[in-house]
Design a protein around this motif. Structure first.
Motif, PDB file in Angstrom:
ATOM      1  N   TRP A  13       0.937  -1.084   0.438  1.00 21.87           N
ATOM      2  CA  TRP A  13       0.061  -0.400   0.153  1.00 21.87           C
ATOM      3  C   TRP A  13       0.656   1.813  -0.050  1.00 21.87           C
ATOM      4  O   TRP A  13       0.186   2.203  -0.647  1.00 21.87           O
ATOM      5  CB  TRP A  13      -0.658   0.184   1.492  1.00 21.87           C
ATOM      6  CG  TRP A  13      -0.464  -0.022   2.572  1.00 21.87           C
ATOM      7  CD1 TRP A  13      -0.391  -1.133   3.326  1.00 21.87           C
ATOM      8  CD2 TRP A  13       0.031   1.620   3.273  1.00 21.87           C
ATOM      9  NE1 TRP A  13       0.417  -0.345   4.342  1.00 21.87           N
ATOM     10  CE2 TRP A  13       0.738   0.981   4.381  1.00 21.87           C
ATOM     11  CE3 TRP A  13      -0.108   2.581   3.650  1.00 21.87           C
ATOM     12  CZ2 TRP A  13       1.080   2.126   5.648  1.00 21.87           C
ATOM     13  CZ3 TRP A  13       0.816   3.397   3.795  1.00 21.87           C
ATOM     14  CH2 TRP A  13       1.537   3.206   5.298  1.00 21.87           C
TER      15      TRP A  13
ATOM     16  N   TRP B 187       1.384   1.929  -4.107  1.00 21.80           N
ATOM     17  CA  TRP B 187       0.260   2.405  -4.218  1.00 21.80           C
ATOM     18  C   TRP B 187      -0.087   4.042  -4.088  1.00 21.80           C
ATOM     19  O   TRP B 187      -0.664   4.538  -4.877  1.00 21.80           O
ATOM     20  CB  TRP B 187      -0.809   2.023  -3.977  1.00 21.80           C
ATOM     21  CG  TRP B 187      -0.802   0.536  -4.316  1.00 21.80           C
ATOM     22  CD1 TRP B 187      -0.790  -0.942  -3.888  1.00 21.80           C
ATOM     23  CD2 TRP B 187      -1.379   0.004  -5.976  1.00 21.80           C
ATOM     24  NE1 TRP B 187      -0.375  -1.682  -4.583  1.00 21.80           N
ATOM     25  CE2 TRP B 187      -1.062  -1.045  -6.264  1.00 21.80           C
ATOM     26  CE3 TRP B 187      -1.515   1.192  -7.312  1.00 21.80           C
ATOM     27  CZ2 TRP B 187      -1.343  -1.575  -7.788  1.00 21.80           C
ATOM     28  CZ3 TRP B 187      -1.553   0.547  -8.438  1.00 21.80           C
ATOM     29  CH2 TRP B 187      -1.807  -1.114  -8.669  1.00 21.80           C
ATOM     30  N   VAL B 188       0.518   4.202  -2.349  1.00 25.29           N
ATOM     31  CA  VAL B 188       0.211   5.781  -1.996  1.00 25.29           C
ATOM     32  C   VAL B 188       0.777   6.681  -2.316  1.00 25.29           C
ATOM     33  O   VAL B 188       0.392   8.115  -3.568  1.00 25.29           O
ATOM     34  CB  VAL B 188      -0.508   5.445  -0.931  1.00 25.29           C
ATOM     35  CG1 VAL B 188      -0.281   7.085   0.098  1.00 25.29           C
ATOM     36  CG2 VAL B 188      -0.926   5.375   0.304  1.00 25.29           C
TER      37      VAL B 188
ATOM     38  N   GLY C 130       2.256   5.896  -5.386  1.00 29.45           N
ATOM     39  CA  GLY C 130       1.823   6.749  -6.773  1.00 29.45           C
ATOM     40  C   GLY C 130       1.095   7.048  -7.258  1.00 29.45           C
ATOM     41  O   GLY C 130       0.906   7.969  -8.105  1.00 29.45           O
ATOM     42  N   SER C 131       0.240   7.115  -6.105  1.00 27.38           N
ATOM     43  CA  SER C 131      -1.045   8.251  -6.648  1.00 27.38           C
ATOM     44  C   SER C 131      -1.040   9.763  -6.293  1.00 27.38           C
ATOM     45  O   SER C 131      -1.519  10.222  -6.913  1.00 27.38           O
ATOM     46  CB  SER C 131      -2.098   7.750  -5.300  1.00 27.38           C
ATOM     47  OG  SER C 131      -2.624   6.227  -5.505  1.00 27.38           O
ATOM     48  N   LEU C 132      -0.350   9.767  -5.442  1.00 26.98           N
ATOM     49  CA  LEU C 132       0.484  11.404  -5.118  1.00 26.98           C
ATOM     50  C   LEU C 132       0.688  11.590  -6.802  1.00 26.98           C
ATOM     51  O   LEU C 132       0.782  12.873  -7.044  1.00 26.98           O
ATOM     52  CB  LEU C 132       0.766  11.953  -3.812  1.00 26.98           C
ATOM     53  CG  LEU C 132       0.848  11.467  -2.267  1.00 26.98           C
ATOM     54  CD1 LEU C 132       0.860  11.593  -1.416  1.00 26.98           C
ATOM     55  CD2 LEU C 132      -0.854  12.873  -2.526  1.00 26.98           C
TER      56      LEU C 132
ATOM     57  N   LEU D 192       0.777  10.867  -9.435  1.00 26.60           N
ATOM     58  CA  LEU D 192      -0.304  10.591 -10.270  1.00 26.60           C
ATOM     59  C   LEU D 192      -0.801  11.827 -11.160  1.00 26.60           C
ATOM     60  O   LEU D 192      -1.423  12.394 -11.702  1.00 26.60           O
ATOM     61  CB  LEU D 192      -1.078   9.585 -10.993  1.00 26.60           C
ATOM     62  CG  LEU D 192      -2.358   9.307 -11.510  1.00 26.60           C
ATOM     63  CD1 LEU D 192      -1.877   9.239 -12.758  1.00 26.60           C
ATOM     64  CD2 LEU D 192      -3.024   8.716 -11.867  1.00 26.60           C
ATOM     65  N   LEU D 193      -1.477  12.252  -9.552  1.00 26.87           N
ATOM     66  CA  LEU D 193      -2.381  13.757  -8.791  1.00 26.87           C
ATOM     67  C   LEU D 193      -1.522  14.979  -9.376  1.00 26.87           C
ATOM     68  O   LEU D 193      -1.916  15.302 -10.498  1.00 26.87           O
ATOM     69  CB  LEU D 193      -2.633  13.781  -7.558  1.00 26.87           C
ATOM     70  CG  LEU D 193      -4.278  12.458  -7.263  1.00 26.87           C
ATOM     71  CD1 LEU D 193      -4.366  13.088  -6.195  1.00 26.87           C
ATOM     72  CD2 LEU D 193      -5.404  13.451  -7.853  1.00 26.87           C
TER      73      LEU D 193
ATOM     74  N   TRP E 188       9.445  14.683  -6.815  1.00 29.69           N
ATOM     75  CA  TRP E 188       8.877  13.035  -6.659  1.00 29.69           C
ATOM     76  C   TRP E 188      10.599  12.930  -6.718  1.00 29.69           C
ATOM     77  O   TRP E 188      10.870  11.586  -5.615  1.00 29.69           O
ATOM     78  CB  TRP E 188       9.202  13.212  -8.375  1.00 29.69           C
ATOM     79  CG  TRP E 188       7.888  13.367  -8.534  1.00 29.69           C
ATOM     80  CD1 TRP E 188       6.753  13.938  -8.175  1.00 29.69           C
ATOM     81  CD2 TRP E 188       6.994  13.782  -9.677  1.00 29.69           C
ATOM     82  NE1 TRP E 188       5.786  14.432  -8.084  1.00 29.69           N
ATOM     83  CE2 TRP E 188       5.939  13.983  -9.860  1.00 29.69           C
ATOM     84  CE3 TRP E 188       8.036  13.366 -11.149  1.00 29.69           C
ATOM     85  CZ2 TRP E 188       4.700  15.069 -10.913  1.00 29.69           C
ATOM     86  CZ3 TRP E 188       7.129  13.719 -12.225  1.00 29.69           C
ATOM     87  CH2 TRP E 188       5.895  14.650 -11.963  1.00 29.69           C
TER      88      TRP E 188
ATOM     89  N   VAL F  95      -4.074   7.214   3.243  1.00 31.73           N
ATOM     90  CA  VAL F  95      -5.120   7.713   2.818  1.00 31.73           C
ATOM     91  C   VAL F  95      -5.010   9.043   2.902  1.00 31.73           C
ATOM     92  O   VAL F  95      -6.412   9.924   1.832  1.00 31.73           O
ATOM     93  CB  VAL F  95      -6.604   6.934   3.183  1.00 31.73           C
ATOM     94  CG1 VAL F  95      -7.812   7.115   2.469  1.00 31.73           C
ATOM     95  CG2 VAL F  95      -5.977   5.226   2.743  1.00 31.73           C
TER      96      VAL F  95
ATOM     97  N   ILE G  60      -3.636  11.553   0.333  1.00 34.37           N
ATOM     98  CA  ILE G  60      -4.140  11.595  -0.916  1.00 34.37           C
ATOM     99  C   ILE G  60      -5.670  12.547  -1.134  1.00 34.37           C
ATOM    100  O   ILE G  60      -6.194  12.628  -2.197  1.00 34.37           O
ATOM    101  CB  ILE G  60      -5.175   9.958  -1.776  1.00 34.37           C
ATOM    102  CG1 ILE G  60      -4.030   9.134  -1.228  1.00 34.37           C
ATOM    103  CG2 ILE G  60      -5.284   9.268  -2.389  1.00 34.37           C
ATOM    104  CD1 ILE G  60      -3.648   7.830  -2.420  1.00 34.37           C
TER     105      ILE G  60
ATOM    106  N   LEU H 215      -6.521  14.893  -3.244  1.00 31.62           N
ATOM    107  CA  LEU H 215      -7.805  15.368  -4.329  1.00 31.62           C
ATOM    108  C   LEU H 215      -8.305  16.792  -4.065  1.00 31.62           C
ATOM    109  O   LEU H 215      -8.589  17.373  -4.920  1.00 31.62           O
ATOM    110  CB  LEU H 215      -8.400  14.195  -3.911  1.00 31.62           C
ATOM    111  CG  LEU H 215      -7.609  12.958  -4.702  1.00 31.62           C
ATOM    112  CD1 LEU H 215      -9.091  11.766  -4.294  1.00 31.62           C
ATOM    113  CD2 LEU H 215      -8.512  12.842  -6.045  1.00 31.62           C
TER     114      LEU H 215
END
Length: 523
Positions: free
Chosen positions: A7, A10-11, A13-15, A17-18, A100, A350, A353, A357
């Protein structure tokens, strides 16, 4: 179960990507649609680099600002890509790269809070910061190179570690000294650890030699070609004036505009927060980290006493805060130094994220209004932005007139009243450099008295130009020309009037002065 185990990745990578989505939206709304007088000359530089032409050491007509962005974008221009698309993407990537890089470096070390903190920071900065780091003007390439520093300082061979780290540091400062405030913070911690080691000092000195040689050769070149420079940094710009510090404290919001996260637009809080973080780091026992932040604050205060640092205005396109673009990185470095040992739970991750968002959504709502406001209010800015399509529409009209009149050179003129109303000045710059991209078969362009391209000035400084298409100029002077020179032909009107003239005895600069159409040549 395998996804749950991973996880943190994934977190992170999500940031990231955002941040990509956030910047892509800004590029569509602003970056691809606008350009400036500096950006269009960088288009020319990137095109030249792509063709293997390296004319000068820095941005054309300047004794500073190496063109890393143009160099990175040049292969794509060689392949036929549009510079107004490629270069804002390159600049955006360079601006985001250090966040990054530090995020991935901390993630590799298992410091998840620090990793997510660096990845989250770009999402929390305002739209204005995004605009400032989208325009291609050499603002971000210094801090971009800092992205390599943590990896260099992690090398196992100590001599190689310090050699490469000092090389990166020298290159970053050469590209743009606005990277200094973050570099001194990091290097303070390095010096405190290794100051007794001869290898540290010897390799650090050796690693800076390439940057020093580049600087020496470049300035030696301009000493021999001083007339080639149209803009330069002179000793007066670097003059140290302590009284300027008091002036700076009355306008901290301007010096740190768009550099403070979460609570916009309170730029002054950046310096206040940094000082508070330094004190907290000291109190929790992170003494070397705290000293790094204290030294960075000292450098900031000393910088505020330098004349050049006050060169700017309230427009984001010529913001004083461009001098301190490393401030968000420094704030993030101080925060994660305070909290990086904290355990990161999935629920808190979470929350990162969700926070990202929310701020991305808020910025998407604000972007049209902010872009419209900044484009309409550019008073005091020495470098202005214009809509690419508006510039190209003028260029297409000029190209049609040039073909009809069968001219050999197009001459955008800065008049009227350059020193009162600078719009004609900026418009002339844009047309002089941008039109060859909009109209590939356009005759050569030349800007008497302001053209940055020394080889173009060489071409037209000593010989008459033949048939000339003047773009713009003083309308009263043109009325006089029409009455007294029957060979002059009025060929049309875009935003500015177009006049064809046969130049067979005078140079273009001499002719412009004789006709009185430009009120600034020769001053």
């Amino acid at each position: 179960m395998r996804g749950i185990k991973h996880w943190p990745a994934w977190v992170l990578g999500s940031l990231i990507l955002l941040a990509c989505i956030d910047r892509a939206h800004l590029l569509v709304e602003f970056g691809f649609r606008c350009t400036s007088t500096d950006e269009v000359i960088i288009w020319q530089i990137a095109r030249d680099y792509g063709q293997g032409i390296f004319r000068e050491w820095y941005m054309y007509g300047q004794n500073y600002n190496p063109m890393l962005e143009a160099l990175l974008g040049s292969p794509f221009l060689r392949l036929g890509a549009a510079p107004w698309i490629v270069l804002p993407i390159v600049t955006s990537c360079l601006a985001l790269l250090p966040f990054w890089s530090f995020a991935l470096w901390h993630f590799r070390r298992g410091e998840l809070f620090a990793a997510l903190g660096f990845a989250l920071m770009p999402l929390l900065l305002p739209v204005e910061w995004g605009m400032l780091t989208t325009i291609t003007r050499g603002f971000v390439h210094g801090i971009a190179l800092i992205a390599l520093l943590p990896w260099a300082l992690s090398l196992k061979r100590i001599w190689l570690r310090f050699l490469i780290a000092s090389f990166i540091t020298g290159a970053a400062l050469l590209c743009n000294p606005n990277s200094l405030v973050f570099l001194v913070a990091i290097y303070t911690t390095v010096v405190l650890t290794h100051w007794r080691e001869l290898r540290f000092w010897s390799m650090s000195i050796l690693g800076t030699i390439p940057a020093l040689l580049f600087w020496y050769k470049a300035h030696h070149f301009f000493d021999d070609h001083r007339w080639d420079m149209m803009h330069w940094i002179d000793p007066g710009d670097l003059h140290f004036t302590p009284t300027l510090l008091f002036k700076a404290f009355t306008q901290l919001d301007s010096h740190f505009a768009a550099l403070f996260p979460v609570w916009w637009p309170n730029g002054h809080l950046a310096l206040v927060t940094l000082a508070l973080l330094a004190v907290l780091l000291w109190r929790v026992g992170s003494r070397s980290h705290a000293l790094g932040v204290f030294v960075a604050i000292g450098v900031i205060l000393l910088s505020l006493c330098i004349v050049k640092v006050h060169n700017g205005c309230d427009s984001v396109f010529f913001a004083r805060s461009r001098m301190f673009l490393a401030m968000p990185l420094l704030l993030c470095w101080a925060i994660v130094g305070l909290l990086k040992s904290r355990t990161l739970s999935p629920k808190l991750a979470v929350g990162f994220i969700v926070l990202g968002l929310c701020y991305v959504g808020l910025k998407w709502l604000r972007t049209p209004e902010v872009v419209d406001r900044e484009m309409k209010h550019q008073q005091g800015s020495q470098v202005r932005e214009a809509w690419v399509m508006d510039v190209f529409e003028q260029c297409i009209s000029i190209g049609a007139a040039a073909r009809d009149a069968r001219v050999e050179v197009v001459v955008p003129v800065r008049w009227p009243q350059l020193r009162v109303e600078p719009n004609a000045h900026f418009n002339a710059y844009l047309l002089c450099y941008a039109c060859s991209f909009a109209v590939p078969d356009l005759p050569p362009t030349f800007g008497p008295g302001y053209d940055r391209r020394s080889w173009v000035r060489d071409r037209y400084k000593g010989t008459p130009a033949g048939n000339v298409l003047f773009v713009g100029g003083d309308p009263v002077a043109w009325e006089h020309v029409v009455r007294n020179y029957p060979t002059e032909i009025k060929v049309g009107k875009t935003t500015l009037p177009l006049h064809s003239f046969h130049c067979d005895t005078l140079t273009l600069e001499s002719l412009s002065i004789r006709l009185g159409i430009d009120d600034d040549i020769g001053r």
